[in-house]
Scaffold this motif. Structure first.
Motif, mmCIF file in Angstrom:
data_model
loop_
_atom_site.group_PDB
_atom_site.id
_atom_site.type_symbol
_atom_site.label_atom_id
_atom_site.label_comp_id
_atom_site.label_asym_id
_atom_site.label_seq_id
_atom_site.Cartn_x
_atom_site.Cartn_y
_atom_site.Cartn_z
ATOM 1 N N VAL A 83 0.816 -1.224 0.000
ATOM 2 C CA VAL A 83 0.000 0.000 0.000
ATOM 3 C C VAL A 83 0.849 1.273 0.000
ATOM 4 O O VAL A 83 0.303 2.380 -0.060
ATOM 5 C CB VAL A 83 -0.972 0.028 1.196
ATOM 6 C CG1 VAL A 83 -1.927 -1.156 1.135
ATOM 7 C CG2 VAL A 83 -0.239 0.061 2.530
ATOM 8 N N MET A 84 2.156 1.126 0.065
ATOM 9 C CA MET A 84 3.006 2.302 0.225
ATOM 10 C C MET A 84 3.117 3.148 -1.040
ATOM 11 O O MET A 84 3.083 4.387 -0.977
ATOM 12 C CB MET A 84 4.401 1.873 0.687
ATOM 13 C CG MET A 84 4.430 1.245 2.076
ATOM 14 S SD MET A 84 3.777 2.378 3.332
ATOM 15 C CE MET A 84 4.265 1.541 4.850
ATOM 16 N N SER A 85 3.228 2.529 -2.194
ATOM 17 C CA SER A 85 3.464 3.299 -3.419
ATOM 18 C C SER A 85 2.314 4.238 -3.737
ATOM 19 O O SER A 85 2.519 5.390 -4.151
ATOM 20 C CB SER A 85 3.725 2.356 -4.595
ATOM 21 O OG SER A 85 4.966 1.693 -4.430
ATOM 22 N N ALA A 86 1.078 3.762 -3.551
ATOM 23 C CA ALA A 86 -0.075 4.629 -3.810
ATOM 24 C C ALA A 86 -0.069 5.833 -2.875
ATOM 25 O O ALA A 86 -0.403 6.955 -3.276
ATOM 26 C CB ALA A 86 -1.376 3.841 -3.654
ATOM 27 N N ALA A 87 0.324 5.602 -1.621
ATOM 28 C CA ALA A 87 0.396 6.706 -0.659
ATOM 29 C C ALA A 87 1.494 7.689 -1.043
ATOM 30 O O ALA A 87 1.321 8.909 -0.916
ATOM 31 C CB ALA A 87 0.628 6.162 0.741
ATOM 32 N N VAL A 88 2.613 7.164 -1.503
ATOM 33 C CA VAL A 88 3.713 8.033 -1.928
ATOM 34 C C VAL A 88 3.268 8.919 -3.088
ATOM 35 O O VAL A 88 3.512 10.138 -3.100
ATOM 36 C CB VAL A 88 4.952 7.191 -2.319
ATOM 37 C CG1 VAL A 88 5.983 8.047 -3.059
ATOM 38 C CG2 VAL A 88 5.575 6.560 -1.080
ATOM 39 N N ARG A 89 2.589 8.335 -4.056
ATOM 40 C CA ARG A 89 2.123 9.119 -5.202
ATOM 41 C C ARG A 89 1.123 10.196 -4.769
ATOM 42 O O ARG A 89 1.188 11.338 -5.234
ATOM 43 C CB ARG A 89 1.493 8.195 -6.253
ATOM 44 C CG ARG A 89 2.494 7.316 -6.978
ATOM 45 C CD ARG A 89 1.860 6.644 -8.183
ATOM 46 N NE ARG A 89 0.802 5.709 -7.803
ATOM 47 C CZ ARG A 89 1.001 4.414 -7.519
ATOM 48 N NH1 ARG A 89 2.233 3.924 -7.551
ATOM 49 N NH2 ARG A 89 -0.008 3.626 -7.204
ATOM 50 N N ALA A 90 0.210 9.816 -3.881
ATOM 51 C CA ALA A 90 -0.762 10.794 -3.390
ATOM 52 C C ALA A 90 -0.071 11.920 -2.631
ATOM 53 O O ALA A 90 -0.446 13.094 -2.760
ATOM 54 C CB ALA A 90 -1.792 10.101 -2.493
ATOM 55 N N ALA A 91 0.937 11.562 -1.853
ATOM 56 C CA ALA A 91 1.685 12.578 -1.107
ATOM 57 C C ALA A 91 2.442 13.506 -2.055
ATOM 58 O O ALA A 91 2.455 14.732 -1.866
ATOM 59 C CB ALA A 91 2.651 11.901 -0.137
ATOM 60 N N GLN A 92 3.062 12.927 -3.075
ATOM 61 C CA GLN A 92 3.799 13.750 -4.035
ATOM 62 C C GLN A 92 2.877 14.743 -4.738
ATOM 63 O O GLN A 92 3.212 15.924 -4.887
ATOM 64 C CB GLN A 92 4.484 12.839 -5.069
ATOM 65 C CG GLN A 92 5.652 12.056 -4.504
ATOM 66 C CD GLN A 92 6.146 10.969 -5.448
ATOM 67 O OE1 GLN A 92 5.373 10.424 -6.236
ATOM 68 N NE2 GLN A 92 7.424 10.641 -5.364
ATOM 69 N N THR A 93 1.700 14.270 -5.128
ATOM 70 C CA THR A 93 0.735 15.135 -5.807
ATOM 71 C C THR A 93 0.271 16.259 -4.880
ATOM 72 O O THR A 93 0.214 17.434 -5.279
ATOM 73 C CB THR A 93 -0.478 14.314 -6.275
ATOM 74 O OG1 THR A 93 -0.038 13.318 -7.199
ATOM 75 C CG2 THR A 93 -1.515 15.205 -6.940
ATOM 76 N N THR A 94 -0.036 15.899 -3.645
ATOM 77 C CA THR A 94 -0.519 16.891 -2.683
ATOM 78 C C THR A 94 0.548 17.927 -2.371
ATOM 79 O O THR A 94 0.272 19.131 -2.336
ATOM 80 C CB THR A 94 -0.969 16.193 -1.393
ATOM 81 O OG1 THR A 94 -1.979 15.234 -1.706
ATOM 82 C CG2 THR A 94 -1.524 17.195 -0.384
ATOM 83 N N LEU A 95 1.772 17.475 -2.152
ATOM 84 C CA LEU A 95 2.862 18.411 -1.850
ATOM 85 C C LEU A 95 3.125 19.333 -3.025
ATOM 86 O O LEU A 95 3.398 20.534 -2.846
ATOM 87 C CB LEU A 95 4.128 17.637 -1.477
ATOM 88 C CG LEU A 95 4.080 16.895 -0.138
ATOM 89 C CD1 LEU A 95 5.303 15.989 0.020
ATOM 90 C CD2 LEU A 95 3.999 17.867 1.031
ATOM 91 N N ALA A 96 3.022 18.803 -4.241
ATOM 92 C CA ALA A 96 3.214 19.642 -5.430
ATOM 93 C C ALA A 96 2.114 20.702 -5.510
ATOM 94 O O ALA A 96 2.379 21.871 -5.826
ATOM 95 C CB ALA A 96 3.223 18.776 -6.684
ATOM 96 N N GLN A 97 0.883 20.300 -5.227
ATOM 97 C CA GLN A 97 -0.230 21.254 -5.259
ATOM 98 C C GLN A 97 -0.068 22.340 -4.198
ATOM 99 O O GLN A 97 -0.438 23.494 -4.421
ATOM 100 C CB GLN A 97 -1.548 20.507 -5.058
ATOM 101 C CG GLN A 97 -1.948 19.625 -6.228
ATOM 102 C CD GLN A 97 -3.125 18.721 -5.910
ATOM 103 O OE1 GLN A 97 -3.475 18.502 -4.753
ATOM 104 N NE2 GLN A 97 -3.748 18.165 -6.955
#
Length: 306
Positions: free
Chosen positions: A213-227
């Motif tokens: 489940v970690m990769s999906a969380a990493v991607r979501a975090a990256q998107t949120t931090l970029a926003q």
């Protein structure tokens, strides 16, 4: 090329493995109480494996594990001892090692429903007071709800603490194939990362969940931090457990470990996370010094290839 920070692994399992006093409900706190030299030995083992950060053995120094009576009398003293043991190990290391002050879930791991802000304020004040002289930064780990992060930041502010805060969430992992990535309270990773940023976190991590489940969380975090326009480092330190049900209590027993998550198996996951842009990696429950040594070799190899 980005720098990668290597964390340590799980304290409780390693204490049990090397023969330290170990039982429920005290978990990793029992060695701290009865035989602290074992705690120092575990820190030394992870440092020898290449860890650049070791985490204070304060995770179970809460009433949930040691009992209300022991915590009331010995809580701050035990937190101080946990900090001192880690600091001494870091000072004696042959490579630079930082000490992370573990601020655990105050009212029970994985159980956002048990969170009580009044209890959290009292427990966190005790832990911060004992650990503060010895740590380089704070690690609020295995957090199941954003309410825990608000409590941690308030407690640090109340103590006048200026050291960086790393925030690490545990993810709902009973259905690794599910679409939306959530922490165990049901809040989305996007919501969780936003709160971490609002509370001035210096890094956002995910821990004590299955690797899947970690990769999906990493991607979501990256998107949120970029926003949000906030380029925080992202970290992962997974456990070696099978899926945990929504009403599970972390450390309510010694769960069987997954045979596929031996050191080489875990390192393959670490490679995936690094490829996805993670800059902090380590291990949680069931991930021992051999796993960390394997990840260390992987990081060294990656750097030598560039």
């Amino acid at each position: 090329m980005r720098e990668v920070t290597l964390l340590d692994g799980g304290m409780g399992r390693e204490l049990n493995r090397i023969g330290a006093p170990f039982r429920q409900p005290e978990w990793s706190a029992l060695a701290l109480i009865e035989a602290p030299h074992f705690v120092r030995a575990v820190h030394d083992h992870f440092i020898a494996a290449g860890a650049q950060v070791i985490t204070t053995n304060s995770y179970a120094v809460v009433p949930f594990h040691v009992g209300e009576a022991v915590f009331a009398v010995e809580g701050r003293e035990l937190a101080t001892l946990a900090g001192q043991l880690a600091r001494d190990a870091a000072n004696d290391a042959t490579h630079p090692v930082r000490v992370a002050g573990s601020l655990p879930p105050t009212c029970g791991s994985y159980r956002a429903d048990l969170f009580d802000r009044q209890q959290a304020d009292r427990i966190l004040a005790c832990l911060i007071g004992g650990l503060s002289p010895f740590v380089d930064f704070w690690l609020a780990e295995t957090q199941s709800t954003t309410a825990e992060i608000l409590a941690v930041r308030a407690a640090l502010n109340a103590a006048g603490e200026q050291k960086p805060l790393w925030v690490s969430y545990t993810l709902a992992d009973e259905n690794p194939g599910a679409g939306i990535s959530r922490i165990r309270s049901g809040e989305t990773v996007e919501q969780a990362v936003t709160v971490a940023v609002e509370q001035a976190a210096a890094a956002v991590l995910f821990n004590c969940s299955q690797p899947e489940v970690m990769s999906a969380a990493v991607r979501a975090a990256q998107t949120t931090l970029a926003q949000l326009g906030v380029p925080l480092p992202i970290g992962v330190y997974a456990n070696a457990f099978p899926p945990q049900s929504t009403d599970a209590e972390a450390n309510d027993g010694l769960d069987e470990l997954r045979p596929d998550l031996d050191p080489k198996g875990y390192a393959r996951w670490a490679q995936q996370w690094l490829d996805e842009g993670v800059s902090i990696v380590g291990g949680c429950c069931g991930i021992g010094p051999d796993h960390i040594a394997c990840v260390h070799r992987l990081i060294d190899q990656t750097h030598s290839d560039h």
